[in-house]
Design a protein around this motif. Structure first.
Motif, short mmCIF file in Angstrom:
data_model
loop_
_atom_site.label_atom_id
_atom_site.label_comp_id
_atom_site.label_asym_id
_atom_site.label_seq_id
_atom_site.Cartn_x
_atom_site.Cartn_y
_atom_site.Cartn_z
N GLN A 431 5.26 11.90 25.22
CA GLN A 431 3.79 11.87 25.37
C GLN A 431 3.29 10.49 24.94
O GLN A 431 3.79 9.93 23.98
CB GLN A 431 3.15 12.92 24.45
N PRO A 432 2.30 9.94 25.66
CA PRO A 432 1.78 8.63 25.24
C PRO A 432 1.10 8.75 23.87
O PRO A 432 0.51 9.78 23.56
CB PRO A 432 0.77 8.29 26.33
N ARG A 433 1.24 7.70 23.07
CA ARG A 433 0.59 7.70 21.75
C ARG A 433 -0.39 6.56 21.67
O ARG A 433 -0.26 5.58 22.40
CB ARG A 433 1.65 7.52 20.66
N GLU A 434 -1.37 6.68 20.77
CA GLU A 434 -2.27 5.54 20.65
C GLU A 434 -1.53 4.38 20.00
O GLU A 434 -0.47 4.54 19.40
CB GLU A 434 -3.62 5.82 19.96
N VAL A 435 -2.12 3.20 20.17
CA VAL A 435 -1.42 1.95 19.89
C VAL A 435 -0.76 1.89 18.51
O VAL A 435 0.42 1.55 18.39
CB VAL A 435 -2.40 0.77 20.09
N ALA A 436 -1.51 2.26 17.46
CA ALA A 436 -0.96 2.10 16.10
C ALA A 436 0.29 2.95 15.92
O ALA A 436 1.29 2.51 15.34
CB ALA A 436 -2.01 2.45 15.06
N THR B 280 -10.80 4.51 13.84
CA THR B 280 -9.75 5.53 13.90
C THR B 280 -8.53 4.96 14.61
O THR B 280 -7.40 5.09 14.15
CB THR B 280 -10.25 6.77 14.66
N ILE B 281 -8.76 4.31 15.75
CA ILE B 281 -7.66 3.72 16.51
C ILE B 281 -6.93 2.68 15.65
O ILE B 281 -5.72 2.58 15.66
CB ILE B 281 -8.21 3.02 17.78
N ASN B 282 -7.72 1.91 14.88
CA ASN B 282 -7.14 0.82 14.09
C ASN B 282 -6.66 1.24 12.71
O ASN B 282 -6.22 0.40 11.94
CB ASN B 282 -8.17 -0.30 13.89
N ARG B 283 -6.84 2.53 12.36
CA ARG B 283 -6.47 3.00 11.02
C ARG B 283 -7.18 2.19 9.94
O ARG B 283 -6.58 1.83 8.94
CB ARG B 283 -4.96 2.87 10.79
N ASP B 284 -8.43 1.88 10.20
CA ASP B 284 -9.18 1.03 9.28
C ASP B 284 -9.89 1.95 8.29
O ASP B 284 -11.05 2.27 8.44
CB ASP B 284 -10.19 0.21 10.08
#
Lengths: 557, 320
Positions: A431-436, B280-284
């Motif tokens: 499954q694709p994951r978000e970037v981090a 959230t995307i950046n885990r900040d």
């Protein structure tokens, strides 16, 4: 019920497309620009940014790409490139540079005409000040690797010295640098944006990113000055009348935050003049519009399928070669990029002077060849399920990970799976994951095959990514011969001759091409569009927006 | 009553602490950190190591939590890992915009949804009622991004009535009334887009609630007394029918600050929604923690206000 719903959505799409074409037509009647004639002074242009700048308007500290847009027009550096990627000081603060003493001493001379926006001259002291700040242990920005070649920089960073020992000021516009080693790409690598000493001296280094000259009263030295900043919404730049290269034609450049999906419509309507990063699927529609100029050029970046060389499954060179033959990359460029890109077989992008044309046709898509290579290497379908088993006769499959965020890349993952299963390799598509999360797995080596991309700089040196010892060598690719070639192409005396250096990269790209450290997929074109009412726009490998020639832009009254 | 409020406040404190622990654990458990995927071959890898160390990523999570908590209580929200800017500055820049957009959307919702809902309930199962129901379902089914894009193409690009990005005109020098009008001009389109979905939902709630109240015995009694239809509706039906709205209002108050990611993104409205999404995307997590704590506090306050309003609106409810 189902029928009704689908009817509804169709009618909405129709409605939307009617508006779209209506907007286009309305504009057509309104504009009649000549694009020829004498440049006129005055007027303003608006540039769309898809996201807000962070507001760190200081070259030494910024990290955000939208901050970079603002800095592009307000700050100059010592060295630049011409449109053919040769280093040039014509439009920059630098005047000349000279290597001596087996290329271990570098003398830099600056132009004497340049001034900061507050009228103070830009001198070598400002440049030295920038280097000293970056080498300080209090410095929080990411630029140290751009000065680590200066003798004594590391000692200062480690707290063993107060000043960088290798810097000698000759006069107000000349400096002599002692370098740790001869390095052919020193000029492209070295930090060359001065920092206004008269404004920042006395400010504690850790407070500089949030200091007043960084966030409120920005004092640059280029053709435009920052006039107004509305946080998260827009930045207004105005012409610098006291610029050493002469006055810009435009009164103002407005950089405005506009959503990516809306920006195209705003461009057609004439509300914004420049839109960066156009998606391939938008190209034809914009190209048809009479008011819009749209251009493309190969970008300094590419997408690839990474191979974890620590995985026991991926040790066989033949298997890795089969992966490349088995993926229909040309179809990806045609289908996903709509032709706005190219198939790549090397780490050096097409736009670079070091690009190796000889590899253009390496690894054509060939299902039969891929199958025979696999069979040759001992991967055979023993149980007749359509998939090969491992050399040990046991079930064999490869895991493929990919991140979200880049729509074209996301679409390519299932295609790769389909392609590779056609040659009999079972692919376990994750499954694709978000970037981090994705890159966390990549960094920790928890992947087998993974999709990723690189954005590169004009200098072709691949160290930082491909040396066995590099932190960013997420492939975990270790090849002593490759390491030797990479180092020689920078440090040997031959490397100072560009033609010879190109030859060295030719050898390197061919060497590793055979070994398949990763599957190079495609290079995507940089596409930019602007309203034809803006004249005097140059478009080269930097695109239009990052070109140093904004000074020549003009609009007809 | 005052005793009740004090008690509710005291109960809120452990709830907030619990929320912060859960939030913090969730952020810690997510794979990757603020610097994953942030590699640039031109930036020395040791830089990211230094950043990780400077921000205390190498310390045990419990220690990191207490570091965060003690700063937070003292009003220090920390510094964004990604942007190296004070979190309080980043949130402060945006929270006003988020309020402005959400309150405008809320007002539009109430102004339109209450009359439409009542109107619809007065004529149940008529053609006009079915029409309103139909439109409501359309409103509920349109994805926000699609609705927002249609709104922009129709009202901004085609008709040219409203701007499509930002909160004010670029480079304006407006003051006083002109400034307020400019702000309103910018907020109306995103607010309508945001309100569209809730108008549809509220209309359905109110219609059902009014219909329900109309069938109660006390309404029949009122009619039997010979009261006028309008008086019955106003005095007896509405007062009872609109009670559930108070619950919705309490919930909405929490949503006020959470922002609307999609609407904010498409209209380039600099609010909290987009900031929290990117964080959230950046885990900040300094931004995440501060943002979500503020939302949590607003939800708790919203619920408290709703409970108090209940006792005002409904004499059967007493708090001792």
């Amino acid at each position: 019920m189902k029928k009704k719903l689908s009817f509804l959505s169709i009618s909405f799409i129709l409605v939307l497309s009617v508006f779209l074409s209506a907007c286009g037509n309305k504009q057509d009647a309104g504009s009649g620009n000549g694009a020829t004639g004498e440049p006129q002074d005055g007027g303003k242009v608006t540039l769309a940014m898809f996201s807000a700048p962070q507001g760190i308007f200081n070259p030494v500290f910024y990290e955000d790409q939208y901050d970079a847009y603002v800095l592009e027009y307000t700050f100059d550096d010592l060295f630049g490139y011409d449109s053919n990627l040769n280093i040039s000081t014509e439009k920059s603060l630098g005047d000349s540079y000279k290597f001596e003493n087996d290329n271990k001493t570098l003398t830099i001379k600056m132009k004497q005409e340049a001034k900061w926006h507050d009228g103070k001259p830009v001198t070598i002291d400002d440049m030295i000040f920038a280097w000293e700040v970056i080498a300080d242990k209090e410095y929080t920005g990411p630029r140290f690797s751009n000065i680590s070649m200066i003798k004594g920089a590391q000692e200062k960073k480690d707290g063993k010295a107060d000043k960088i020992a290798g810097i000698t000021k000759i006069d107000d516009y000349t400096v002599k640098l002692e370098l740790n080693q001869a390095q052919a790409n020193t000029i492209s690598e070295i930090w060359d944006y001065p920092l206004a000493k008269h404004l920042y001296e006395g400010v504690p280094i850790k407070d500089m990113p949030n200091a007043e000259p960084t966030k409120k009263n920005i004092v640059g030295n280029a053709e435009f000055k920052v006039k107004e900043i509305k946080a998260n919404e827009y930045v207004v730049l105005e012409r610098n009348d006291d610029y050493w290269r002469g006055k810009a034609h435009l009164d103002q450049i407005v950089l405005k935050v506009v959503n990516q999906d809306v920006a195209i419509g705003a461009l057609k309507k004439g509300d914004v003049d420049f839109v960066p990063q156009i998606q391939p699927k938008e190209f034809d529609d914009l190209d048809k519009n009479d008011n819009v100029e749209i251009k493309e050029i190969g970008d300094f970046g590419y997408q690839y399928m990474g191979i974890n060389h620590e995985s026991t499954k991926l040790q066989d060179q033949k298997l890795r070669q089969a992966l490349v033959y088995g993926i229909d990359r040309a179809a990806m460029v045609k289908g996903l990029l709509k032709g706005h890109g190219y198939v790549l077989n090397q780490h050096i992008p097409k736009v670079s002077w070091a690009y190796n044309e000889g590899l253009d046709d390496a690894y054509p898509y060939d299902v039969e060849k891929a199958k025979s290579i696999l069979a040759e290497a001992g991967y055979k379908d023993l149980n007749g399920d359509g998939f090969v088993e491992g050399k040990d006769g046991k079930a064999f499959s490869l895991k493929l990970d990919y991140p979200t965020g880049n729509p074209v890349r996301e679409q390519s993952a299932p295609i790769i799976k389909e392609n590779l299963e056609k040659i009999g390799l079972k692919i376990d598509l994750q499954q694709p994951r978000e970037v981090a999360s994705h890159y966390d797995a990549v960094e920790q080596g928890k992947t087998e095959l993974y999709l990723a991309g690189w954005g590169l700089v004009p200098d072709p040196d691949p160290s930082g990514i491909f040396l066995s010892t590099d932190t960013f060598n997420y492939l975990r690719y270790k090849n002593a011969e490759s390491d030797k070639l990479i180092k020689a192409a920078v440090t040997s005396s031959d490397a100072f001759d560009q033609a010879k250096r190109k030859e060295m990269y030719k050898t390197w790209t061919e060497k590793i091409n055979e070994d398949v450290p990763q599957v190079f997929l495609y290079g995507q074109n940089r596409i930019e569009a602007w309203n034809k009412r803006v004249n005097g726009v140059t478009f080269d490998w930097r695109g239009a927006i990052e070109s140093p020639d904004a000074i020549d832009w003009w609009v007809a009254k | 009553m005052s005793q009740y409020i004090v008690r509710r406040f005291l109960i809120s404190i452990p709830v907030i602490i619990l929320i912060s622990v859960i939030l913090f654990s969730l952020v810690q458990l997510a794979p990757g950190d603020a610097f994953s995927g942030q590699f640039d071959p031109n930036i020395d890898a040791s830089y990211y190591e230094k950043m990780r160390k400077d921000f205390g990523f190498d310390k045990p999570p419990v220690e990191q939590y207490f570091m965060w908590a003690s700063n937070f209580i003292q009003g220090d929200f920390g510094i964004s890992f990604r942007h190296k800017v004070e979190v309080s500055e980043m949130i402060g820049n945006r929270i006003g915009n988020t309020f402005f957009l959400a309150i405008t959307a809320m007002i539009i919702t109430y102004i339109l949804a209450i009359p439409i809902g009542i109107f619809s309930a007065e004529r149940p199962y008529s053609k006009i009622d079915y029409t309103i129901t139909g439109i409501s379902f359309v409103g509920l089914s349109i994805p926000t991004f699609y609705g927002a894009l249609i709104a922009i193409y129709l009202f901004s690009f085609y008709l040219g009535w409203f701007p499509y990005s930002g909160t004010e005109t670029v480079g304006n020098d407006y003051t006083g009334m002109a400034y307020i009008l400019d702000k309103l001009h910018h907020v109306l389109l995103p607010a309508f887009t945001l309100a569209f979905l809730s108008i549809a939902a509220y209309t359905r709630y109110i219609r059902a609630s009014v219909l329900d109240a109309k069938q109660q015995d006390f309404v029949r009694t009122a009619f039997a007394k010979g009261l006028d239809q309008k008086v019955v509706l106003r005095k007896h039906v509405l007062r009872n029918a609109l009670l559930p709205l108070i619950t919705l209002f309490g919930l909405d108050l929490g949503l006020l600050v959470s922002g609307a990611i999609i609407t904010e993104s498409i209209f380039s409205w600099p609010g909290l929604g987009r900031l929290l999404y990117e964080a959230t995307i950046n885990r900040d997590y300094p931004i995440l923690m501060a943002g979500y704590m503020i939302i949590a506090i607003f939800v708790l306050i919203g619920n408290l206000i709703a409970d108090i309003l209940y006792s005002v609106a409904d004499p059967r409810i007493r708090y001792d």
